[in-house]
Scaffold this active site. Structure first.
Site, short mmCIF file in Angstrom:
data_model
loop_
_atom_site.label_atom_id
_atom_site.label_comp_id
_atom_site.label_asym_id
_atom_site.label_seq_id
_atom_site.Cartn_x
_atom_site.Cartn_y
_atom_site.Cartn_z
CE LYS A 141 -2.64 0.57 3.73
NZ LYS A 141 -2.07 1.66 4.21
NE ARG A 217 -5.69 3.20 10.64
CZ ARG A 217 -4.62 2.61 10.50
NH1 ARG A 217 -4.57 1.06 10.24
NH2 ARG A 217 -3.35 3.34 9.81
NE ARG A 252 7.86 -6.19 4.55
CZ ARG A 252 6.69 -5.63 5.63
NH1 ARG A 252 6.47 -5.57 7.39
NH2 ARG A 252 5.88 -5.02 4.42
NE ARG A 280 10.34 -4.81 10.99
CZ ARG A 280 9.17 -3.67 10.68
NH1 ARG A 280 10.27 -2.55 11.03
NH2 ARG A 280 9.35 -4.58 9.08
NE ARG A 291 1.05 -6.60 11.62
CZ ARG A 291 2.08 -7.23 11.09
NH1 ARG A 291 2.94 -8.26 12.86
NH2 ARG A 291 3.30 -7.59 10.68
#
Length: 331
Positions: A141, A217, A252, A280, A291
């Site tokens: 996004k 949201r 990542r 992370r 999520r």
């Protein structure tokens, strides 16, 4: 007299766009004039003396060459079957052809509606357009937000930016939001929508339009937007399968020294910095899937409020290909 000269001296020179517009209007007016002249010449050969005058004044440039070419093909027929001289007949054909060409060019010239704002990249967008973009974590996004801003010139805003700005400025809404934030409570949706609505009423957004990033949201925020009369012109939803998103997220790696983000598969880091990269905790599979589930639960309740303007975009391809789909969705 002197004041009129001064006013004329201050008048700005016409720009390329106005000059092009003047040329278009001239072509449109010249077409019927030349067609009328050709009819007059055909009905009254005695008026042939007008043609040299037109050539000398430049009203019909290129007529001499055109008449020469026309007389080659039509002179014999005209001379043998009519009392009209071949040069007259050629002039008539030339004027008629020039008039038809000028009228055709004027008709084909593109007309741009004045009510539309020309955005960067040659696109047109309505003043004050509101576009919402949504997508799950790692859907790309952020990349597409930059593309949209660059092409359409929208103001890019997020609720986090609006909250921080109002708290910093000490606005009444900002101070009210700060009370919730300082005590660790969630800021109510009604207050968030009021902050967003106030931002949407500012002059830069009325002029350029805005890109709402990740808002609303939750369904209650969508309901509050509708109740507040906030009209969304386009709702873009980037869709990517969960397994693909997990792969993107788990690969990542963060460089703590530079803040750069790499991906072991899609954007491999230089060999000399691999040892210092950090994986992370947010990029672990379990947290990513948590999520994603939260996102699906929320978006399923949000979409019904924007079903008339919602467009789903396949985000599984390369960023450039996804960008092409978004541009089509924006049409």
């Amino acid at each position: 007299g002197s004041s009129k000269r001064r006013r004329r001296a201050r008048s700005p020179l016409p720009g390329p766009r106005s000059m092009a517009s003047n040329r278009m209007r001239s072509s449109g007016a010249l077409g019927p004039l030349l067609l009328a002249a050709s009819v007059v010449l055909f009905l009254s050969p005695q008026t042939l003396f007008v043609v040299p005058q037109l050539l000398r004044t430049g009203v019909a440039p290129g007529l001499a060459q055109s008449s020469g070419a026309a007389s080659t093909s039509t002179g014999a027929a005209a001379g043998s079957s009519s009392s009209v001289p071949s040069s007259t007949f050629s002039a008539v054909l030339s004027l008629g052809a020039l008039g038809a060409l000028a009228a055709l060019r004027a008709a084909k010239a593109p007309q741009q509606p004045k009510s539309l704002r020309h955005a960067r990249g040659g696109e047109a967008a309505k003043p004050g357009s509101i576009v919402v973009i949504a997508g799950p974590p790692a859907a790309g996004k952020g990349t597409q937000c930059e593309n949209i801003k660059e092409k359409y010139g929208f103001v890019h805003i997020s609720t986090g930016d609006i909250l921080r700005e109002n708290v910093k400025k000490g606005t009444p809404l900002g101070l009210e939001a700060k009370e919730y934030m300082d005590t660790g409570r969630l800021v109510p949706s009604e207050l968030i929508v009021d902050l967003v609505k106030n931002r949407l009423e500012e002059s830069d957004i009325k002029e350029k339009g805005c890109l709402l990033d990740g808002f609303p949201r939750a369904p209650d925020q969508a309901q509050a937007m509708v109740d507040a009369g906030v009209k969304v012109d386009k709702f873009l939803l980037i869709k990517v399968p969960d397994d693909t998103l997990v792969e993107r997220g788990c690969g990542r790696r963060l460089d703590p020294e530079t803040g750069d983000i790499y991906h072991l598969k899609f954007k491999p880091p230089p060999a000399e910095i691999v040892d210092r990269l950090v994986h992370r905790s947010d990029d672990q599979e379990e947290k990513i899937r948590t999520r994603l589930q939260a996102f699906h639960d929320q978006i399923d309740g949000i979409l019904p409020f924007f079903k008339d303007v919602a467009v789903e975009v396949d985000g599984t391809s390369k960023p450039d290909d996804v960008w092409q789909l978004i541009q089509k969705a924006m049409e």
